[in-house]
Design a protein around this motif. Sequence first.
Motif, mmCIF file in Angstrom:
data_model
loop_
_atom_site.group_PDB
_atom_site.id
_atom_site.type_symbol
_atom_site.label_atom_id
_atom_site.label_comp_id
_atom_site.label_asym_id
_atom_site.label_seq_id
_atom_site.Cartn_x
_atom_site.Cartn_y
_atom_site.Cartn_z
ATOM 1 N N GLY A 122 0.799 -1.220 0.000
ATOM 2 C CA GLY A 122 0.000 0.000 0.000
ATOM 3 C C GLY A 122 0.828 1.265 0.000
ATOM 4 N N LEU A 123 2.006 1.212 -0.634
ATOM 5 C CA LEU A 123 2.921 2.359 -0.650
ATOM 6 C C LEU A 123 2.751 3.147 -1.938
ATOM 7 N N PRO A 124 2.422 4.423 -1.856
ATOM 8 C CA PRO A 124 2.297 5.237 -3.069
ATOM 9 C C PRO A 124 3.619 5.260 -3.831
ATOM 10 N N ARG A 125 3.541 5.230 -5.156
ATOM 11 C CA ARG A 125 4.760 5.131 -5.959
ATOM 12 C C ARG A 125 4.671 6.002 -7.202
ATOM 13 N N ILE A 126 5.847 6.315 -7.739
ATOM 14 C CA ILE A 126 5.953 6.961 -9.032
ATOM 15 C C ILE A 126 7.173 6.373 -9.746
ATOM 16 N N ARG A 127 7.281 6.668 -11.035
ATOM 17 C CA ARG A 127 8.466 6.311 -11.810
ATOM 18 C C ARG A 127 9.276 7.585 -12.049
ATOM 19 N N ILE A 128 10.580 7.499 -11.888
ATOM 20 C CA ILE A 128 11.428 8.659 -12.112
ATOM 21 C C ILE A 128 12.737 8.240 -12.785
ATOM 22 N N ASP A 129 13.426 9.232 -13.327
ATOM 23 C CA ASP A 129 14.786 9.037 -13.841
ATOM 24 C C ASP A 129 15.782 9.281 -12.726
ATOM 25 N N THR A 130 16.977 8.753 -12.890
ATOM 26 C CA THR A 130 18.089 9.156 -12.037
ATOM 27 C C THR A 130 19.080 9.951 -12.878
ATOM 28 N N ILE A 131 19.396 11.133 -12.392
ATOM 29 C CA ILE A 131 20.371 11.988 -13.060
ATOM 30 C C ILE A 131 21.765 11.692 -12.511
ATOM 31 N N GLY A 132 21.846 11.361 -11.229
ATOM 32 C CA GLY A 132 23.111 10.958 -10.626
ATOM 33 C C GLY A 132 23.483 9.546 -11.041
ATOM 34 N N GLY A 133 24.764 9.224 -10.888
ATOM 35 C CA GLY A 133 25.238 7.890 -11.205
ATOM 36 C C GLY A 133 25.054 6.938 -10.039
ATOM 37 N N HIS A 134 24.897 5.668 -10.350
ATOM 38 C CA HIS A 134 24.795 4.608 -9.346
ATOM 39 C C HIS A 134 25.558 3.388 -9.843
ATOM 40 N N ASP A 135 26.010 2.560 -8.914
ATOM 41 C CA ASP A 135 26.766 1.374 -9.291
ATOM 42 C C ASP A 135 25.957 0.423 -10.153
ATOM 43 N N ALA A 136 24.649 0.470 -10.054
ATOM 44 C CA ALA A 136 23.810 -0.380 -10.891
ATOM 45 C C ALA A 136 23.978 -0.072 -12.377
#
Length: 426
Positions: free
Chosen positions: A352-366
């Motif tokens: 029951g957690l509200p969610r959205i989709r977003i981009d990441t502008i910062g880098g991540h190890d993934a």
Amino acid sequence: MPDTLIRPAFDAAFFETLMQRVSDFGATPMGGVDRMALTDEHRDARKWFADEMRAKGYTVLVDAIGNLFGRIELAGPDAPVIMIGSHIDSQPLAGRFDGAYGVMAALAAIESYRADCTARGTAPNCTFVIADWMSEEGARFQPSLLGSSVFAGQLELDFALARCDREGRSVGDELKRTGYAGTDVVGIPDVYLEIHIEGDDKMEKAGARIAPFIRHWGALKVRMEVTGQQNHTGPTPMEDRHDAVLGAAYIIAEVKRLADTAPDTLYTSVARVDISPNSPNIVPGKAILFGELRAPEAATLDWAEAGLKAALPALMEKAAVTGEIVSIDRRPAGRFDARLVQLAEEAADGFGLPRIRIDTIGGHDAIPVLTRCPAIVVAVPSVGGVIHRYDEYTSPEDLAAGGNVLVEMIRRIDVAKADLDRAVAG
């Protein structure tokens, strides 16, 4: 509304204990941490975490670029591998949550799922690996994402080991000094998961508590050198000065102008300038600039790179200096695995957690790992959008919510034996 499936619960108390302890290493008076890669503070934090993993039965491994792993085989030596992680190194005078949240949550989530399996009398189908990537931040050694990029084959090991900090100390030498020049070989996993604070206020404004990143922006990390002529700031006539910092200032203004006139979204910065000899009464003879250009589309980055190169000669002539682009580290834009996006969203819906989709502008190890296997970063909100600052904060409730989503993703992937098509099919 949440559904009625009984899910394994994230051990928030265990996670909070881990989070509080890791925050002691490099703690600053303002409430954040200063734990740059391969400093004593970083070394001590990693030693503590390695001991925590050993105490839980994990085999601790360190590879040649200093990535730290904890591996636990619960389903036999040939089982598929689920890797979960982030990084413990920080920016200078940074916050407590960036990176460290993902590593501490990885251990807490795996242990939570492991305990649930024991309680149900079932056995996991997968091997689990926790990853603490070496030098994600790029604060002390450039480029960023150093350890994960070597792991994924995006950078050569010798290149990474030769990177030096401002004092000329190399990654290779500092790995030896801190005891993290490893020899273990860790294979590419079947799936990689990472949980992270958002670092923006989009989730907060939308009232969302979970946000899978669907796309990562591309980036150009540009190193530029401006060469002037060292002289006295007093008697040297203004018309005879060859001020390297003046040339640097013109470049900085041009990088900002590119962002203002970009045909598409473009974020730019020149956040570090190394000046020589850096005395208040000497006209500087050298300035080294570290610039960044970030955009979601390759065409925008190509346009910005071409524009900067074209503008450079006139800018240098205006300051009576010379300048050149010494190197550009390129990180292409891309998309995270759509099946993992779906799993994250369905896990959020189940709680029951509200969610959205977003981009990441910062880098991540993934991002480098994504070139070798399905991967994703899932975000929880940052209060006020603050990141890389001592007052960076995410509430305990949101940290635990992210942990619950992570455990549920682990459960579904494990039940499907790391077959993501089966996992999304339920």
